[in-house]
Design a protein around this motif. Structure first.
Motif, mmCIF file in Angstrom:
data_model
loop_
_atom_site.group_PDB
_atom_site.id
_atom_site.type_symbol
_atom_site.label_atom_id
_atom_site.label_comp_id
_atom_site.label_asym_id
_atom_site.label_seq_id
_atom_site.Cartn_x
_atom_site.Cartn_y
_atom_site.Cartn_z
ATOM 1 N N MET A 2 0.822 -1.200 0.000
ATOM 2 C CA MET A 2 0.000 0.000 0.000
ATOM 3 C C MET A 2 0.861 1.257 0.000
ATOM 4 O O MET A 2 1.988 1.243 0.472
ATOM 5 N N ARG A 3 0.326 2.320 -0.557
ATOM 6 C CA ARG A 3 1.032 3.604 -0.574
ATOM 7 C C ARG A 3 1.151 4.146 0.843
ATOM 8 O O ARG A 3 0.245 4.011 1.650
ATOM 9 N N ARG A 4 2.312 4.779 1.124
ATOM 10 C CA ARG A 4 2.572 5.281 2.468
ATOM 11 C C ARG A 4 3.097 6.714 2.383
ATOM 12 O O ARG A 4 3.753 7.087 1.421
ATOM 13 N N LEU A 5 2.828 7.472 3.417
ATOM 14 C CA LEU A 5 3.304 8.842 3.582
ATOM 15 C C LEU A 5 4.450 8.803 4.579
ATOM 16 O O LEU A 5 4.354 8.115 5.602
ATOM 17 N N THR A 6 5.546 9.516 4.297
ATOM 18 C CA THR A 6 6.694 9.528 5.200
ATOM 19 C C THR A 6 6.907 10.921 5.762
ATOM 20 O O THR A 6 6.827 11.915 5.037
ATOM 21 N N VAL A 7 7.188 10.983 7.073
ATOM 22 C CA VAL A 7 7.618 12.213 7.729
ATOM 23 C C VAL A 7 8.965 11.905 8.364
ATOM 24 O O VAL A 7 9.184 10.806 8.879
ATOM 25 N N ALA A 8 9.886 12.872 8.297
ATOM 26 C CA ALA A 8 11.243 12.620 8.764
ATOM 27 C C ALA A 8 11.857 13.884 9.342
ATOM 28 O O ALA A 8 11.418 15.000 9.050
ATOM 29 N N SER A 9 12.898 13.674 10.143
ATOM 30 C CA SER A 9 13.643 14.783 10.721
ATOM 31 C C SER A 9 15.088 14.346 10.919
ATOM 32 O O SER A 9 15.349 13.213 11.332
ATOM 33 N N THR A 10 16.021 15.245 10.643
ATOM 34 C CA THR A 10 17.425 14.970 10.901
ATOM 35 C C THR A 10 17.757 15.507 12.284
ATOM 36 O O THR A 10 17.435 16.649 12.604
ATOM 37 N N ASP A 103 6.650 6.210 8.659
ATOM 38 C CA ASP A 103 5.760 6.191 7.507
ATOM 39 C C ASP A 103 4.426 5.609 7.951
ATOM 40 O O ASP A 103 4.342 4.907 8.955
ATOM 41 N N LEU A 104 3.398 5.982 7.250
ATOM 42 C CA LEU A 104 2.061 5.542 7.616
ATOM 43 C C LEU A 104 1.225 5.379 6.364
ATOM 44 O O LEU A 104 1.497 6.008 5.340
ATOM 45 N N PRO A 105 0.215 4.510 6.444
ATOM 46 C CA PRO A 105 -0.670 4.340 5.290
ATOM 47 C C PRO A 105 -1.309 5.675 4.906
ATOM 48 O O PRO A 105 -1.658 6.480 5.792
ATOM 49 N N ILE A 106 -1.454 5.917 3.625
ATOM 50 C CA ILE A 106 -2.060 7.163 3.142
ATOM 51 C C ILE A 106 -3.415 7.406 3.803
ATOM 52 O O ILE A 106 -3.746 8.537 4.132
ATOM 53 N N VAL A 107 -4.178 6.342 4.038
ATOM 54 C CA VAL A 107 -5.502 6.513 4.650
ATOM 55 C C VAL A 107 -5.400 7.065 6.070
ATOM 56 O O VAL A 107 -6.383 7.571 6.608
ATOM 57 N N ALA A 108 -4.216 6.986 6.678
ATOM 58 C CA ALA A 108 -4.013 7.509 8.036
ATOM 59 C C ALA A 108 -3.257 8.837 8.011
ATOM 60 O O ALA A 108 -2.663 9.242 9.015
ATOM 61 N N ALA A 109 -3.281 9.538 6.876
ATOM 62 C CA ALA A 109 -2.521 10.777 6.713
ATOM 63 C C ALA A 109 -2.709 11.786 7.854
ATOM 64 O O ALA A 109 -1.735 12.420 8.259
ATOM 65 N N PRO A 110 -3.903 11.957 8.426
ATOM 66 C CA PRO A 110 -4.025 12.907 9.534
ATOM 67 C C PRO A 110 -3.113 12.579 10.729
ATOM 68 O O PRO A 110 -2.734 13.469 11.489
ATOM 69 N N CYS A 115 2.918 12.131 14.259
ATOM 70 C CA CYS A 115 4.268 11.668 13.918
ATOM 71 C C CYS A 115 5.262 12.820 13.945
ATOM 72 O O CYS A 115 6.391 12.664 14.423
ATOM 73 N N ARG A 116 4.858 13.975 13.459
ATOM 74 C CA ARG A 116 5.747 15.145 13.495
ATOM 75 C C ARG A 116 6.040 15.550 14.939
ATOM 76 O O ARG A 116 7.178 15.897 15.273
ATOM 77 N N LEU A 117 5.035 15.497 15.792
ATOM 78 C CA LEU A 117 5.240 15.781 17.216
ATOM 79 C C LEU A 117 6.201 14.760 17.824
ATOM 80 O O LEU A 117 7.102 15.111 18.589
ATOM 81 N N ALA A 118 6.040 13.489 17.470
ATOM 82 C CA ALA A 118 6.934 12.444 17.972
ATOM 83 C C ALA A 118 8.372 12.710 17.532
ATOM 84 O O ALA A 118 9.307 12.543 18.328
ATOM 85 N N LEU A 119 8.568 13.142 16.292
ATOM 86 C CA LEU A 119 9.919 13.456 15.823
ATOM 87 C C LEU A 119 10.534 14.590 16.630
ATOM 88 O O LEU A 119 11.710 14.536 17.003
ATOM 89 N N ARG A 120 9.741 15.596 16.932
ATOM 90 C CA ARG A 120 10.233 16.716 17.753
ATOM 91 C C ARG A 120 10.586 16.222 19.155
ATOM 92 O O ARG A 120 11.623 16.587 19.715
ATOM 93 N N ASN A 121 9.730 15.369 19.724
ATOM 94 C CA ASN A 121 10.008 14.808 21.050
ATOM 95 C C ASN A 121 11.287 13.975 21.048
ATOM 96 O O ASN A 121 12.098 14.060 21.973
ATOM 97 N N ILE A 122 11.461 13.159 20.014
ATOM 98 C CA ILE A 122 12.669 12.333 19.901
ATOM 99 C C ILE A 122 13.903 13.219 19.839
ATOM 100 O O ILE A 122 14.898 12.970 20.526
ATOM 101 N N GLU A 123 13.849 14.256 19.028
ATOM 102 C CA GLU A 123 14.987 15.171 18.940
ATOM 103 C C GLU A 123 15.302 15.786 20.308
ATOM 104 O O GLU A 123 16.454 15.829 20.734
ATOM 105 N N ASN A 124 14.275 16.242 21.018
ATOM 106 C CA ASN A 124 14.483 16.846 22.339
ATOM 107 C C ASN A 124 15.075 15.848 23.330
ATOM 108 O O ASN A 124 15.971 16.185 24.101
ATOM 109 N N ILE A 125 14.577 14.619 23.318
ATOM 110 C CA ILE A 125 15.088 13.585 24.231
ATOM 111 C C ILE A 125 16.552 13.290 23.924
ATOM 112 O O ILE A 125 17.391 13.212 24.839
#
Length: 130
Positions: A2-10, A103-110, A115-125
């Motif tokens: 299935m198609r997936r949407l990816t969010v990422a942070s360095t 990454d997440l299924p396109i149907v779960a795009a919201p 996920c973006r909040l989780a990336l920010r939390n991971i960076e802070n931790i």
């Protein structure tokens, strides 16, 4: 597949540190805003190939999960309550940095917002642990 949407942070942390955070179920509530707790069958601390367990959401709903894909140090994906959910991953970005992605299924795009909040939390931790 299935198609997936990816969010990422360095992030300014080694890939091993990010991987440790992503695979230790005790850490999930620290970075995952929708997770209150998680446990693995047999009392294990880290996800691995085929691992099963349960995750409790912040609203108190407990759901079973199964790790469906696992490449050590690179990526893991899971099904929650039998439904394909987020993928988690880490890649080296050079100079002691890494890219953390979901990454997440396109149907779960919201859910990309969480996920973006989780990336920010991971960076802070990871920054706080340096």
């Amino acid at each position: 597949m299935m198609r997936r949407l990816t969010v990422a942070s360095t992030v300014d942390a080694p890939p091993e540190a990010a991987w440790d955070l992503l695979t230790n179920v005790a850490d999930w509530p620290r970075w995952g805003s929708s997770i209150a707790s998680a446990t693995l069958a047999g009392g294990a601390e880290r996800v691995g190939p085929g691992a099963t367990g349960s995750v409790t959401t912040i609203v108190g709903v407990r759901l079973p999960f199964t790790i469906t894909e696992f490449v050590d140090g690179v990526t893991w994906r899971w099904k929650v309550a039998g439904v394909p959910a987020t993928g988690h991953g880490v890649r080296a970005a050079g100079n002691g940095r890494c890219e953390v992605w979901f990454d997440l299924p396109i149907v779960a795009a919201p859910y990309a917002v969480a996920c973006r909040l989780a990336l920010r939390n991971i960076e802070n931790i990871l920054q706080a642990s340096r």
